[in-house]
Design an enzyme around this catalytic site. Sequence first.
Site, PDB file in Angstrom:
ATOM      1  CG  LEU A 172      -1.940  -1.113   1.268  1.00 12.94           C
ATOM      2  CD1 LEU A 172      -2.721  -1.072   2.578  1.00 12.94           C
ATOM      3  CD2 LEU A 172      -2.896  -1.014   0.079  1.00 12.94           C
ATOM      4  CB  SER A 230      -7.155  -5.752  17.608  1.00 12.59           C
ATOM      5  OG  SER A 230      -6.830  -6.592  18.683  1.00 12.59           O
ATOM      6  CE1 TYR A 266      -1.933  -5.925  15.535  1.00 12.79           C
ATOM      7  CE2 TYR A 266      -2.450  -6.351  17.842  1.00 12.79           C
ATOM      8  CZ  TYR A 266      -2.799  -6.391  16.504  1.00 12.79           C
ATOM      9  OH  TYR A 266      -4.027  -6.885  16.150  1.00 12.79           O
ATOM     10  CE  LYS A 286      -4.577  -3.870  13.734  1.00  9.22           C
ATOM     11  NZ  LYS A 286      -4.915  -3.931  12.312  1.00  9.22           N
ATOM     12  NE  ARG A 341      -6.562 -13.401  25.632  1.00  8.88           N
ATOM     13  CZ  ARG A 341      -6.187 -13.207  26.905  1.00  8.88           C
ATOM     14  NH1 ARG A 341      -7.057 -13.376  27.896  1.00  8.88           N
ATOM     15  NH2 ARG A 341      -4.952 -12.846  27.184  1.00  8.88           N
TER      16      ARG A 341
HETATM   17  N1  UFG Z   1      -1.256 -19.056  25.111  1.00 12.03           N
HETATM   18  C1  UFG Z   1      -0.710 -20.148  25.730  1.00 12.03           C
HETATM   19  N2  UFG Z   1       0.261 -20.843  25.062  1.00 12.03           N
HETATM   20  C2  UFG Z   1       0.705 -20.482  23.828  1.00 12.03           C
HETATM   21  C3  UFG Z   1       0.127 -19.357  23.201  1.00 12.03           C
HETATM   22  C4  UFG Z   1      -0.853 -18.655  23.882  1.00 12.03           C
HETATM   23  O1  UFG Z   1      -1.072 -20.512  26.847  1.00 12.03           O
HETATM   24  O2  UFG Z   1       1.614 -21.145  23.301  1.00 12.03           O
HETATM   25  C5  UFG Z   1      -2.310 -18.315  25.819  1.00 12.03           C
HETATM   26  C6  UFG Z   1      -1.960 -16.855  26.026  1.00 12.03           C
HETATM   27  O3  UFG Z   1      -1.156 -16.695  27.173  1.00 12.03           O
HETATM   28  C7  UFG Z   1      -3.340 -16.240  26.156  1.00 12.03           C
HETATM   29  C8  UFG Z   1      -4.212 -17.111  25.236  1.00 12.03           C
HETATM   30  O4  UFG Z   1      -3.483 -18.312  25.042  1.00 12.03           O
HETATM   31  O5  UFG Z   1      -3.774 -16.372  27.448  1.00 12.03           O
HETATM   32  C9  UFG Z   1      -4.483 -16.467  23.892  1.00 12.03           C
HETATM   33  O6  UFG Z   1      -3.247 -16.053  23.346  1.00 12.03           O
HETATM   34  P1  UFG Z   1      -3.106 -15.606  21.835  1.00 12.03           P
HETATM   35  O7  UFG Z   1      -1.681 -15.210  21.623  1.00 12.03           O
HETATM   36  O8  UFG Z   1      -3.666 -16.624  20.923  1.00 12.03           O
HETATM   37  O9  UFG Z   1      -4.071 -14.346  21.736  1.00 12.03           O
HETATM   38  P2  UFG Z   1      -4.091 -12.989  22.587  1.00 12.03           P
HETATM   39  O10 UFG Z   1      -5.351 -12.994  23.361  1.00 12.03           O
HETATM   40  O11 UFG Z   1      -2.844 -12.756  23.317  1.00 12.03           O
HETATM   41  O12 UFG Z   1      -4.064 -11.913  21.419  1.00 12.03           O
HETATM   42  C10 UFG Z   1      -5.013 -11.935  20.407  1.00 12.03           C
HETATM   43  C11 UFG Z   1      -4.402 -11.462  19.095  1.00 12.03           C
HETATM   44  C12 UFG Z   1      -3.977 -10.042  19.186  1.00 12.03           C
HETATM   45  C13 UFG Z   1      -5.095  -9.217  19.655  1.00 12.03           C
HETATM   46  C14 UFG Z   1      -5.662  -9.733  20.949  1.00 12.03           C
HETATM   47  C15 UFG Z   1      -6.901  -8.988  21.318  1.00 12.03           C
HETATM   48  O13 UFG Z   1      -3.289 -12.281  18.770  1.00 12.03           O
HETATM   49  O14 UFG Z   1      -3.594  -9.608  17.911  1.00 12.03           O
HETATM   50  O15 UFG Z   1      -6.024 -11.099  20.799  1.00 12.03           O
HETATM   51  O16 UFG Z   1      -7.348  -9.307  22.561  1.00 12.03           O
HETATM   52  F1  UFG Z   1      -4.663  -7.963  19.850  1.00 12.03           F
END
Ligand code: UFG
Length: 345
Positions: free
Chosen positions: A58, A123, A147, A151, A229
Site C-alpha cells: 500500500l 482489535s 502493535y 490500531k 478469551r
Molecule cells: N497461550 C498459551 N500458550 C501459547 C500461546 C498462547 O497458553 O503457546 C495463551 C496466552 O497466554 C493467552 C491465550 O493463550 O492467554 C491467547 O493467546 P493468543 O496469543 O492466541 O491471543 P491474545 O489474546 O494474546 O491476542 C489476540 C491477538 C492479538 C489481539 C488480541 C486482542 O493475537 O492480535 O487477541 O485481545 F490484539
Amino acid sequence: MILVTGGLGFIGSHASVSLLNAGYDVLIVDDLSNSSIDVLDRIEAIAGRRPLFEQMSLLDETRLADIFQRHHPSAVMHFAAFKAVAESIQTPLAYYNNNIGGTLALLSRMQIAGVRSFVFSSSATVYGSPATLPIKENFPRSATNPYGRSKLIVEDILTDLVASDPSWRIANLRYFNPVGAHESGLLGEQPRGTPNNLMPYLLQVAAGQRARLDVFGSDYPTKDGSCVRDFIHVVDLAEGHVAAIRYLKEHVGMTSFNLGVGRGISVLELCEAFERSTGQSLPRQVAGRRAGDVAECWADADKASAELGWQATRGVEVMCQDAWRWQCYLDRREDSRETSGEPAK
Ligand code: UFG
C-alpha cells in the site's frame, strides 16, 4: 467491486470468500509479506470465482492510484497489517510504517478517488485490561505495545477523518480471538516461523511437530487459573464483514463494533474441547505467565447483533475441528512436497 487489502492473509482470505459467496466482485491487494500466492487458487476453488489480484504494498502510491483508476472499487476492506505483538516491540518503526503509513496512503487515495466506504480491522487489544466484563464498544481504550498502539492510532485517524467529512462511511471492527479455518480445510492460518498465538501452536503440537503446549499461567483469577478469551470462528468473523459492508450502504459516519461470540473460554477449556472434538491428544504443561497477557477478555456482542444483524453461530467444537482439518491439509501438502522434492513455500 470491493477492494480487499491483505486478502490472502488469514482473515482477509476468509472475508474474500464470504464476499464472493454473497455476490460481490473482489479485488485483492497483498504484498505477500505474510501470505502465499496459492491462497488465491484456493479462494477460487472454494468460491467458484477468482478474485482479481495485485501483488503490491500500500506504500506504493503510484500503483495504488493506478488500481483505483482502473477498478473503481465501491468500498475498501483493510486487513493488510503486521500483527505480532512481540515483533512490534522489537521493530516499532516497521509496525508504524506499515500499519499506519499503509492506512494513510490508502485513505488518502480513497479520498482523491471519491471512495468513502471503509471497513477497518481493529482489535480487542485496544481495550487494554478492561475494568469489567463483558467489554462494550464504549469502554476506555489503551495500548501497551506498538502493535496495539498502531490500531489505536488508526482508530483515532478515522475519527478525525469522519469529523472533517461526514460523508465517510466507516465500520471499525474490533476482533476478539479469531481461530478455526474454512470448513473445506483449504484456508486457514499459516504463520511463518514459530507461532505466537494459541491455536496455531496447539495445532503443531497435535500434529507432532512440537513436543508440547505451554499453557501460560495457572494462577490468574479465572475459573480454572488459565486466561479466558472470546474465541471466534474465522468464518463467523468473515461473515461479520459482509454484514458491515451492507450496513455501510445505509449508514454514514463511523461506528465501532465488537466481533466476538460474547462468551469467554479458558485456555484449558479450549485444549479440552480440541481433544474431545478431534480425538487428538494434546500434550501440555503449565508454564509461567506470558508478559502482557490480560486475565480475561470477552465481548459484549449485542451491538453487532442489533445493528449489523450478525452474530457468531459456530461453537468451539467446530472451531477445533475445522482448524484440525486445515492442519491435516498443510501436513499432507508438506508430505507430497517432500516426496516430489519440491521446496516448501
Ligand atoms: N497461550 C498459551 N500458550 C501459547 C500461546 C498462547 O497458553 O503457546 C495463551 C496466552 O497466554 C493467552 C491465550 O493463550 O492467554 C491467547 O493467546 P493468543 O496469543 O492466541 O491471543 P491474545 O489474546 O494474546 O491476542 C489476540 C491477538 C492479538 C489481539 C488480541 C486482542 O493475537 O492480535 O487477541 O485481545 F490484539
